[in-house]
Design a protein around this motif. Structure first.
Motif, PDB file in Angstrom:
ATOM      1  N   ALA A  67      30.545  33.738  47.734  1.00 48.09           N
ATOM      2  CA  ALA A  67      30.576  34.945  48.465  1.00 48.09           C
ATOM      3  C   ALA A  67      31.694  36.434  47.422  1.00 48.09           C
ATOM      4  CB  ALA A  67      32.328  34.210  48.754  1.00 48.09           C
ATOM      5  N   LYS A  68      31.313  36.684  46.045  1.00 49.37           N
ATOM      6  CA  LYS A  68      31.761  37.617  46.024  1.00 49.37           C
ATOM      7  C   LYS A  68      32.960  38.063  46.308  1.00 49.37           C
ATOM      8  CE  LYS A  68      27.216  39.561  45.784  1.00 49.37           C
ATOM      9  NZ  LYS A  68      26.363  38.327  45.768  1.00 49.37           N
ATOM     10  N   ILE A  69      34.081  37.086  45.977  1.00 49.04           N
ATOM     11  CA  ILE A  69      35.983  37.561  46.396  1.00 49.04           C
ATOM     12  C   ILE A  69      36.268  37.501  45.485  1.00 49.04           C
ATOM     13  CG2 ILE A  69      37.772  36.522  47.220  1.00 49.04           C
ATOM     14  CD1 ILE A  69      35.518  34.660  48.473  1.00 49.04           C
ATOM     15  N   ASN A  70      37.362  38.905  45.925  1.00 43.38           N
ATOM     16  CA  ASN A  70      38.278  39.780  44.670  1.00 43.38           C
ATOM     17  C   ASN A  70      39.582  39.115  45.058  1.00 43.38           C
ATOM     18  OD1 ASN A  70      40.344  39.935  47.026  1.00 43.38           O
ATOM     19  ND2 ASN A  70      38.956  41.688  48.431  1.00 43.38           N
ATOM     20  N   LYS A  71      40.002  39.094  43.439  1.00 40.75           N
ATOM     21  CA  LYS A  71      40.902  38.258  43.094  1.00 40.75           C
ATOM     22  C   LYS A  71      41.777  38.487  43.908  1.00 40.75           C
ATOM     23  CE  LYS A  71      44.035  38.558  38.623  1.00 40.75           C
ATOM     24  NZ  LYS A  71      43.560  38.987  37.523  1.00 40.75           N
ATOM     25  N   SER A  72      42.748  39.198  44.636  1.00 38.60           N
ATOM     26  CA  SER A  72      43.443  38.961  46.026  1.00 38.60           C
ATOM     27  C   SER A  72      42.948  37.917  47.035  1.00 38.60           C
ATOM     28  CB  SER A  72      44.058  40.263  46.777  1.00 38.60           C
ATOM     29  OG  SER A  72      44.545  40.196  48.126  1.00 38.60           O
ATOM     30  N   ASP A  73      42.393  38.207  47.365  1.00 35.34           N
ATOM     31  CA  ASP A  73      41.474  36.905  47.687  1.00 35.34           C
ATOM     32  C   ASP A  73      41.289  35.493  47.494  1.00 35.34           C
ATOM     33  OD1 ASP A  73      41.638  38.301  50.660  1.00 35.34           O
ATOM     34  OD2 ASP A  73      39.773  39.063  50.688  1.00 35.34           O
ATOM     35  N   MET A  74      40.933  35.198  46.537  1.00 31.21           N
ATOM     36  CA  MET A  74      40.784  34.220  46.028  1.00 31.21           C
ATOM     37  C   MET A  74      41.758  33.536  45.700  1.00 31.21           C
ATOM     38  SD  MET A  74      37.839  33.001  44.802  1.00 31.21           S
ATOM     39  CE  MET A  74      38.058  31.184  44.780  1.00 31.21           C
ATOM     40  N   GLU A  75      42.997  34.337  45.585  1.00 34.09           N
ATOM     41  CA  GLU A  75      44.793  33.835  45.225  1.00 34.09           C
ATOM     42  C   GLU A  75      45.160  33.050  46.904  1.00 34.09           C
ATOM     43  OE1 GLU A  75      47.252  31.949  43.298  1.00 34.09           O
ATOM     44  OE2 GLU A  75      46.490  33.407  42.571  1.00 34.09           O
TER      45      GLU A  75
END
Length: 168
Positions: free
Chosen positions: A108-116
Motif C-alpha cells: 500500500a506504500k503507507i507512510n510511517k505515521s499511517d502505519m502506526e
C-alpha cells in the motif's frame, strides 16, 4: 445500532463499464460491511463476468452470466465468509504478524505515521477479534482519511491480505 463491528456482511455485485472503450464491461463481486461506511471490493478471482470492448458482445454469454449472478454471489459469499472466519480465528505469531504488517506497508506504500495508526487501531478498535481480522479492519479504518481513489486502493490491499492469510 449496527451491532458488533463486522456484523452484517453482505455480498452483491458491482458493474464497471466504459462508454469510450477504454476498459471492459465487468460484473464483479462486492463485499459490504454494514457496520462500516466503506465497502471492500472482492478479489479479482471473484469476478462474475468480464467482456473486453472488442467487437460485438456475445449476447448468449452475457445472458448466461446474468442468469448465474445469484449462484455466483452465493459461491463468492461462501468463499469470503470462510476467509473472514479464518481471519477472526487466526492468531498469527509475532513474526507472522510482522510479515503481515510489512506486506501492508510495501503493497500500500503507507507512510510511517499511517502505519502506526493502523497498528494502534487494530488493537484499540478491533482487539476483540483475531489479529488478522483486526488488521484488515484497521486498514479500512485508516483509509477513511484519504480521497476515494486512495481509499479504494487501501481497501484493495486489505482485501488482498484477507484473501492470502494462508501465506503467512
Amino acid at each position: 445500532e449496527y451491532g458488533e463491528v463486522g456484523a452484517g456482511i453482505f455480498g452483491g455485485i458491482v458493474l464497471n463499464n466504459s462508454d469510450v472503450g477504454q476498459s471492459s464491461l465487468r460484473i464483479g463481486y462486492l463485499l459490504y460491511r454494514l457496520a462500516c461506511t466503506n465497502g471492500m471490493i472482492g478479489h479479482k478471482d471473484l469476478s462474475i463476468y468480464k467482456r473486453s470492448h472488442l467487437g460485438e458482445i456475445d449476447r448468449t454469454a452475457l445472458k448466461i452470466a446474468f442468469n448465474n449472478i445469484n449462484s455466483k454471489i452465493a459461491e463468492n459469499d461462501e468463499i469470503l465468509s470462510k476467509q473472514i472466519v479464518d481471519a477472526i480465528n487466526m492468531n498469527p505469531t509475532d513474526k507472522d504478524y510482522e510479515r503481515m504488517l510489512n506486506f501492508v506497508k510495501e503493497r500500500a506504500k503507507i507512510n510511517k505515521s499511517d502505519m502506526e495508526k493502523i497498528k494502534v487501531t487494530a488493537i484499540t478498535e478491533y482487539g476483540g477479534f483475531g489479529r488478522a481480522w483486526a488488521l484488515c479492519n484497521a486498514i479500512t479504518e485508516v483509509a477513511h482519511s484519504y480521497d476515494i481513489e486512495r481509499r479504494s486502493e487501501l481497501e484493495g490491499v486489505a482485501n488482498t491480505l484477507l484473501m492470502s492469510l494462508n501465506k503467512f
